[in-house]
Motif scaffolding. Structure first.
Motif, PDB file in Angstrom:
ATOM      1  N   ARG A 107     -52.427 -51.105  10.064  1.00  0.00           N
ATOM      2  CA  ARG A 107     -52.607 -51.729   8.861  1.00  0.00           C
ATOM      3  C   ARG A 107     -53.219 -53.000   8.812  1.00  0.00           C
ATOM      4  O   ARG A 107     -53.260 -54.271   8.311  1.00  0.00           O
ATOM      5  N   ASN A 108     -53.919 -52.887  10.277  1.00  0.00           N
ATOM      6  CA  ASN A 108     -54.730 -54.271  10.400  1.00  0.00           C
ATOM      7  C   ASN A 108     -53.904 -55.642  10.255  1.00  0.00           C
ATOM      8  O   ASN A 108     -54.142 -56.659   9.833  1.00  0.00           O
ATOM      9  N   ASN A 109     -52.329 -55.249  10.546  1.00  0.00           N
ATOM     10  CA  ASN A 109     -51.500 -56.348  10.242  1.00  0.00           C
ATOM     11  C   ASN A 109     -50.985 -56.882  12.095  1.00  0.00           C
ATOM     12  O   ASN A 109     -50.370 -55.923  12.174  1.00  0.00           O
ATOM     13  N   PRO A 110     -50.870 -58.299  12.483  1.00  0.00           N
ATOM     14  CA  PRO A 110     -50.612 -59.423  13.603  1.00  0.00           C
ATOM     15  C   PRO A 110     -49.817 -58.912  13.414  1.00  0.00           C
ATOM     16  O   PRO A 110     -48.760 -58.368  15.015  1.00  0.00           O
ATOM     17  N   LEU A 111     -48.618 -58.753  12.578  1.00  0.00           N
ATOM     18  CA  LEU A 111     -47.341 -58.105  13.042  1.00  0.00           C
ATOM     19  C   LEU A 111     -47.032 -57.528  13.150  1.00  0.00           C
ATOM     20  O   LEU A 111     -45.245 -56.761  14.519  1.00  0.00           O
ATOM     21  N   VAL A 112     -46.847 -56.198  12.962  1.00  0.00           N
ATOM     22  CA  VAL A 112     -47.191 -54.915  13.525  1.00  0.00           C
ATOM     23  C   VAL A 112     -47.529 -54.761  14.792  1.00  0.00           C
ATOM     24  O   VAL A 112     -47.298 -53.773  15.317  1.00  0.00           O
ATOM     25  N   LEU A 113     -48.582 -55.172  14.968  1.00  0.00           N
ATOM     26  CA  LEU A 113     -49.126 -55.293  16.693  1.00  0.00           C
ATOM     27  C   LEU A 113     -47.960 -55.661  16.825  1.00  0.00           C
ATOM     28  O   LEU A 113     -48.168 -55.043  17.733  1.00  0.00           O
ATOM     29  N   LEU A 114     -47.623 -56.875  17.104  1.00  0.00           N
ATOM     30  CA  LEU A 114     -46.976 -57.754  18.124  1.00  0.00           C
ATOM     31  C   LEU A 114     -45.130 -56.914  18.352  1.00  0.00           C
ATOM     32  O   LEU A 114     -45.001 -55.619  18.776  1.00  0.00           O
ATOM     33  N   GLY A 115     -44.332 -55.815  17.429  1.00  0.00           N
ATOM     34  CA  GLY A 115     -43.483 -55.337  17.101  1.00  0.00           C
ATOM     35  C   GLY A 115     -44.210 -54.188  17.709  1.00  0.00           C
ATOM     36  O   GLY A 115     -42.654 -53.799  18.479  1.00  0.00           O
ATOM     37  N   THR A 116     -45.379 -53.343  17.533  1.00  0.00           N
ATOM     38  CA  THR A 116     -45.945 -52.077  17.872  1.00  0.00           C
ATOM     39  C   THR A 116     -45.537 -52.667  19.861  1.00  0.00           C
ATOM     40  O   THR A 116     -45.681 -51.732  20.923  1.00  0.00           O
ATOM     41  N   VAL A 117     -46.577 -53.315  20.027  1.00  0.00           N
ATOM     42  CA  VAL A 117     -46.596 -52.937  21.503  1.00  0.00           C
ATOM     43  C   VAL A 117     -45.039 -53.796  22.266  1.00  0.00           C
ATOM     44  O   VAL A 117     -45.151 -53.245  22.845  1.00  0.00           O
ATOM     45  N   ALA A 118     -44.633 -54.769  21.786  1.00  0.00           N
ATOM     46  CA  ALA A 118     -43.205 -54.647  22.427  1.00  0.00           C
ATOM     47  C   ALA A 118     -42.313 -53.504  23.184  1.00  0.00           C
ATOM     48  O   ALA A 118     -41.698 -53.594  22.922  1.00  0.00           O
ATOM     49  N   GLY A 119     -42.582 -52.384  21.369  1.00  0.00           N
ATOM     50  CA  GLY A 119     -42.217 -51.231  20.641  1.00  0.00           C
ATOM     51  C   GLY A 119     -42.153 -50.270  22.589  1.00  0.00           C
ATOM     52  O   GLY A 119     -41.064 -49.549  22.688  1.00  0.00           O
ATOM     53  N   LEU A 120     -43.781 -50.113  21.982  1.00  0.00           N
ATOM     54  CA  LEU A 120     -44.350 -49.544  23.831  1.00  0.00           C
ATOM     55  C   LEU A 120     -44.037 -49.932  24.967  1.00  0.00           C
ATOM     56  O   LEU A 120     -43.536 -49.282  26.299  1.00  0.00           O
ATOM     57  N   ALA A 121     -43.473 -51.375  24.927  1.00  0.00           N
ATOM     58  CA  ALA A 121     -43.234 -51.782  26.407  1.00  0.00           C
ATOM     59  C   ALA A 121     -41.898 -51.296  26.500  1.00  0.00           C
ATOM     60  O   ALA A 121     -41.161 -50.842  27.975  1.00  0.00           O
ATOM     61  N   LEU A 122     -41.076 -51.260  26.242  1.00  0.00           N
ATOM     62  CA  LEU A 122     -39.257 -51.009  25.637  1.00  0.00           C
ATOM     63  C   LEU A 122     -39.224 -49.418  26.250  1.00  0.00           C
ATOM     64  O   LEU A 122     -38.379 -48.745  26.874  1.00  0.00           O
ATOM     65  N   VAL A 123     -39.797 -48.588  24.713  1.00  0.00           N
ATOM     66  CA  VAL A 123     -39.363 -47.243  25.130  1.00  0.00           C
ATOM     67  C   VAL A 123     -40.759 -46.417  26.144  1.00  0.00           C
ATOM     68  O   VAL A 123     -39.776 -45.774  26.555  1.00  0.00           O
ATOM     69  N   TYR A 124     -41.214 -46.415  26.881  1.00  0.00           N
ATOM     70  CA  TYR A 124     -42.775 -46.538  27.864  1.00  0.00           C
ATOM     71  C   TYR A 124     -42.605 -46.960  29.464  1.00  0.00           C
ATOM     72  O   TYR A 124     -42.892 -46.881  30.742  1.00  0.00           O
ATOM     73  N   LEU A 125     -42.547 -49.091  29.133  1.00  0.00           N
ATOM     74  CA  LEU A 125     -42.741 -49.073  30.294  1.00  0.00           C
ATOM     75  C   LEU A 125     -41.376 -49.723  31.256  1.00  0.00           C
ATOM     76  O   LEU A 125     -41.268 -49.461  32.061  1.00  0.00           O
ATOM     77  N   ALA A 126     -40.772 -50.121  29.863  1.00  0.00           N
ATOM     78  CA  ALA A 126     -39.071 -50.463  30.691  1.00  0.00           C
ATOM     79  C   ALA A 126     -38.222 -49.348  31.870  1.00  0.00           C
ATOM     80  O   ALA A 126     -37.839 -49.913  32.896  1.00  0.00           O
ATOM     81  N   PRO A 127     -38.248 -48.187  31.235  1.00  0.00           N
ATOM     82  CA  PRO A 127     -37.778 -47.192  32.188  1.00  0.00           C
ATOM     83  C   PRO A 127     -38.615 -46.780  33.490  1.00  0.00           C
ATOM     84  O   PRO A 127     -37.153 -47.245  34.414  1.00  0.00           O
ATOM     85  N   PRO A 128     -39.648 -46.854  33.831  1.00  0.00           N
ATOM     86  CA  PRO A 128     -39.823 -46.410  35.422  1.00  0.00           C
ATOM     87  C   PRO A 128     -39.563 -48.353  35.727  1.00  0.00           C
ATOM     88  O   PRO A 128     -39.349 -48.125  37.148  1.00  0.00           O
ATOM     89  N   VAL A 129     -40.385 -49.419  35.204  1.00  0.00           N
ATOM     90  CA  VAL A 129     -39.947 -50.633  35.578  1.00  0.00           C
ATOM     91  C   VAL A 129     -38.230 -50.604  36.320  1.00  0.00           C
ATOM     92  O   VAL A 129     -37.934 -51.863  36.648  1.00  0.00           O
ATOM     93  N   THR A 130     -37.225 -50.412  35.102  1.00  0.00           N
ATOM     94  CA  THR A 130     -35.760 -51.011  35.768  1.00  0.00           C
ATOM     95  C   THR A 130     -35.577 -50.217  36.813  1.00  0.00           C
ATOM     96  O   THR A 130     -34.339 -50.082  37.078  1.00  0.00           O
ATOM     97  N   ALA A 131     -36.006 -48.819  36.519  1.00  0.00           N
ATOM     98  CA  ALA A 131     -35.741 -47.984  37.683  1.00  0.00           C
ATOM     99  C   ALA A 131     -35.796 -48.067  39.150  1.00  0.00           C
ATOM    100  O   ALA A 131     -35.513 -48.411  39.853  1.00  0.00           O
ATOM    101  N   ALA A 132     -37.435 -48.050  39.205  1.00  0.00           N
ATOM    102  CA  ALA A 132     -37.475 -49.646  40.258  1.00  0.00           C
ATOM    103  C   ALA A 132     -36.720 -50.429  40.535  1.00  0.00           C
ATOM    104  O   ALA A 132     -36.719 -50.824  42.187  1.00  0.00           O
TER     105      ALA A 132
END
Length: 381
Positions: free
Chosen positions: A290-315
């Motif tokens: 919805r072209n919303n910068p706050l939603v963008l920030l939340g999406t970036v944080a969510g993607l980082a936690l859900v998809y990037l954190a698992p391999p990083v923390t596993a490593a």
């Protein structure tokens, strides 16, 4: 507990929720319902509407499959040339001459879209009006809205109408099987459908009483009465993500909708490298937020936690992070099997997610530079 452990636990909890509580989005068994016996009263008239803009390259692989449909009832194809500069209309007429005995084809041009309209929906509007007014037989009971790069199996239209009639559906949509040939396509395309299903779980969409709604724009069979009741396409004329908006509008107006993966509907559009795939995602990613910068920030944080954190923390030595990565990997396996891709790509999903995260951020950057939702020479606000 350390910060590393907290992040690992949160990531694992997120994946356990996605595995069990997000409509089993990762399963690939939602397929077109069987149409059964021929509809009572015979097969209804159908008009196929194909909006096309600079599609001369792909039409030879897609349009003949529409003209060669073995539909038992009255049907015809309207190709609406949306200001093409590559001879799309001429190619379409030539292809029609090469399919003897096929469905009748007529080619039209609506002119430049009026303010407030996207080009595709302007073309669809023109095609839907012609379906009712052009003197070529009875008014259609159904409209098949299909993109110019979509190839259909010979029984595709018959199966769509049979499913709509037997299940009393107002909208039947299939997520076309996208082309997966190059290395970049293997890395990005199956994940595109996987992420879409995660956002819009098909089982939730197909519940009559559910709130989730969407459609896949490449293949939408729409009951004409439902379109009129929902005021389509005028009611969604400015939608950049027109397919999701279309499904939502039909469902909100009281219509029953269905969306699933396709077996006999496939995209023939090639993506030769990363750049066209990047454009495919980034042109509408920020609009999805919805072209919303706050939603963008939340999406970036969510993607980082859900998809990037698992391999990083596993490593970094976290077994909990490794467990989250394992769950993520397992949920991606069915989609890779559907696309007939090697399963060793499944653990690489975090790499693909990082690319999608970058595409989403780029989509926002392009929006604020005034180049958002750019596609084939047009930019929409």
């Amino acid at each position: 507990m350390t910060v590393l452990m907290w992040i690992s636990v949160l990531a694992l909890a997120a994946w356990l929720w996605l595995l069990l509580g997000q409509g089993f989005f990762w399963r690939t068994d939602v397929r077109l319902p069987s149409g059964g016996a021929p509809p009572e009263g015979g097969w209804p008239p159908v008009t196929v509407v194909v909006p096309a803009r600079d599609e001369a390259e792909v039409l030879p692989d897609s349009l003949p499959t529409l003209l060669a449909q073995d539909y038992p009832g009255p049907a015809r194809v309207l190709l609406v040339d949306d200001g093409s500069t590559d001879g799309t209309a001429e190619v379409a007429r030539k292809l029609a001459d090469e399919v003897p005995g096929g469905l009748p084809l007529s080619v039209h041009s609506p002119g430049a879209p009026q303010p407030g309209w996207t080009g595709k929906l302007w073309a669809v509007r023109h095609g839907m009006r012609l379906a009712r007014t052009e003197p070529a037989g009875p008014d259609p009971e159904y409209l098949l809205l299909t993109d110019a790069d979509i190839a259909h199996a010979p029984d595709s239209l018959r199966r769509l109408v049979g499913a709509a009639r037997s299940a009393r559906l107002d909208l039947v949509s299939q997520m076309a099987r996208l082309r997966v040939v190059t290395g970049w396509e293997r890395l990005i395309v199956p994940a595109f459908v996987y992420f879409f299903a995660q956002l819009y779980p098909f089982r939730w969409i197909n519940r009559p009483a559910g709130r989730t709604a969407a459609a896949a724009g490449g293949c939408v069979l729409l009951r004409a009465q439902a379109a009129a009741r929902a005021g389509l396409p005028d009611s969604i004329r400015g939608a950049v993500i027109d397919d999701v908006t279309l499904g939502r509008t039909v469902k909100r107006s009281g219509g029953r909708i269905w969306l699933g993966l396709a077996d006999g509907v496939a995209s023939v559009r090639p993506y030769s490298g990363l750049r066209p795939l990047w454009r495919m995602v980034s042109r509408s990613a920020y609009a999805q937020l919805r072209n919303n910068p706050l939603v963008l920030l939340g999406t970036v944080a969510g993607l980082a936690l859900v998809y990037l954190a698992p391999p990083v923390t596993a490593a970094l030595g976290s077994p909990v992070g490794g467990a989250a990565w394992a769950v993520m990997t397992l949920t991606y396996v069915p989609m890779l099997r559907y696309y007939r891709q090697p399963l060793w790509l499944a653990p690489l999903l975090p790499v693909t997610a990082a690319l999608y995260l970058a595409m989403t951020v780029d989509s926002a950057v392009q929006h604020y530079r005034g180049r958002g939702a750019a596609w084939k020479g047009r930019t929409y606000s």
